[in-house]
Design a protein around this motif. Sequence first.
Motif, short mmCIF file in Angstrom:
data_model
loop_
_atom_site.label_atom_id
_atom_site.label_comp_id
_atom_site.label_asym_id
_atom_site.label_seq_id
_atom_site.Cartn_x
_atom_site.Cartn_y
_atom_site.Cartn_z
N SER A 1 0.84 -1.21 0.00
CA SER A 1 0.00 0.00 0.00
C SER A 1 0.87 1.25 0.00
O SER A 1 0.52 2.26 -0.63
CB SER A 1 -0.92 0.02 1.23
N GLU B 1 -7.12 1.02 -0.53
CA GLU B 1 -7.53 0.03 0.46
C GLU B 1 -8.65 0.67 1.30
O GLU B 1 -8.53 1.82 1.72
CB GLU B 1 -6.31 -0.21 1.37
N ASP C 1 -6.00 -1.42 -4.70
CA ASP C 1 -5.37 -1.99 -3.50
C ASP C 1 -6.38 -2.88 -2.78
O ASP C 1 -7.43 -2.40 -2.37
CB ASP C 1 -4.90 -0.85 -2.57
N GLU C 2 -6.04 -4.16 -2.65
CA GLU C 2 -6.90 -5.13 -1.94
C GLU C 2 -8.27 -5.28 -2.58
O GLU C 2 -9.28 -4.88 -2.01
CB GLU C 2 -7.04 -4.75 -0.46
MG MG Z 1 -1.96 -2.77 2.26
#
Ligand code: MG
Length: 243
Positions: free
Chosen positions: A46, A88, A165-166
Motif C-alpha cells: 500500500s 484500500e 489496492d486489496e
Molecule cells: Mg496494504
Amino acid sequence: MASSLILETKGLCAGYGEIQVLWGVDIAVRRGEITALIGSNGAGKSTLMRVLSGLLPMSAGECFSEGRDLTGGSAAEILGHGIVHVPEGRRLFGAMSVEENLLMGAYLRRDGRAAVARDLDQVYATFPRLLERRRQAAATLSGGEQQMCAIGRGLMSAPLLLMIDELSLGLSPLLVEQLVAALRALNAKGMSILLVEQDVTTALDLCHHAFVMDMGRIVREGSGSELLADPIVRDAYLGVLQE
Ligand SMILES: [Mg+2]
Ligand SMILES: Nc1ncnc2c1ncn2[C@@H]1O[C@H](COP(=O)(O)OP(=O)(O)OP(=O)(O)O)[C@@H](O)[C@H]1O
C-alpha cells in the motif's frame, strides 16, 4: 530513450518520518496488461501505491510513465496524467449517492459530457448492481457493492492505469469471482491494471506479470504461471509445503 512502459520505478525509496519502508523498488508495468503486486502483511504494497499516486513523497528514486517523468509529481498531476488509485478501504463519500460518487471520478476530465455519460453507461454495464442502486447512499452499500463503486469511480476518470489496492478484502468468494470477471473484461478491452491482492492464487491466476514484495523490496518477479509454479512462492505465500 523514452520507454513505452505505462509505469516504471527505479530505486524508489519511501517511508513515514524516520521509518523507511521501501528500499529501492524497481517495477515495470506494461500497457494493456494486468500486473499484480503480492507480499505478506506490512511488506509495503500500500505504501508503494501511495507513492505511485503522489500521496506520499519518495525519498529517493524515480518514476516514469510512457517516457514522462512523474518523479516528485503531486497527486493531482499524477491523476491528471491518468494514474488512478482505488485505495484500500475504498474511501467512498458515504452520504453521497452511488451515481454522485461515480461522477466525482470524472471531475478532472475535460473531454465533455457526452464522453462522461458514455463511460457512466459503461460502468453500469460492467456492474449492473450499481445501476440498480444508483440513488442509494454509498455508506449503505454492501462491501462488495462499495468495491464496485470504488472501481467504477476510478474508471470514470478514464484512466491510463487503474491501481487497485486489496480487491478481495472482506468479500465473499462469489463476489470476488464477479470482480475478477469484471477486471478480465475491462482488460480485454485494453485497460491496464496494477493490482495489490492478498489472495495470491487469485492474483497470480488473473495477472500477466507479478512482483513479489518482502520487507520493502521486490524479491521476485515473473509471469503469473511462473510464480504459481515457483516453490519459494508456493511455500511462502500459498502455504504449500515443498516435497
Ligand atoms: Mg496494504
Ligand atoms: N501512516 C503510517 N505511518 C507509519 N508507518 C506506516 C504508515 N502506514 C504504514 N506504515 C508501516 O509501513 C509498513 C508497510 O505498510 P503497508 O501498509 O505499505 O503494507 P502492505 O504491504 O500494504 O500490508 P497489508 O497487506 O497488511 O495491507 C508497515 O510496517 C506499516 O506499519
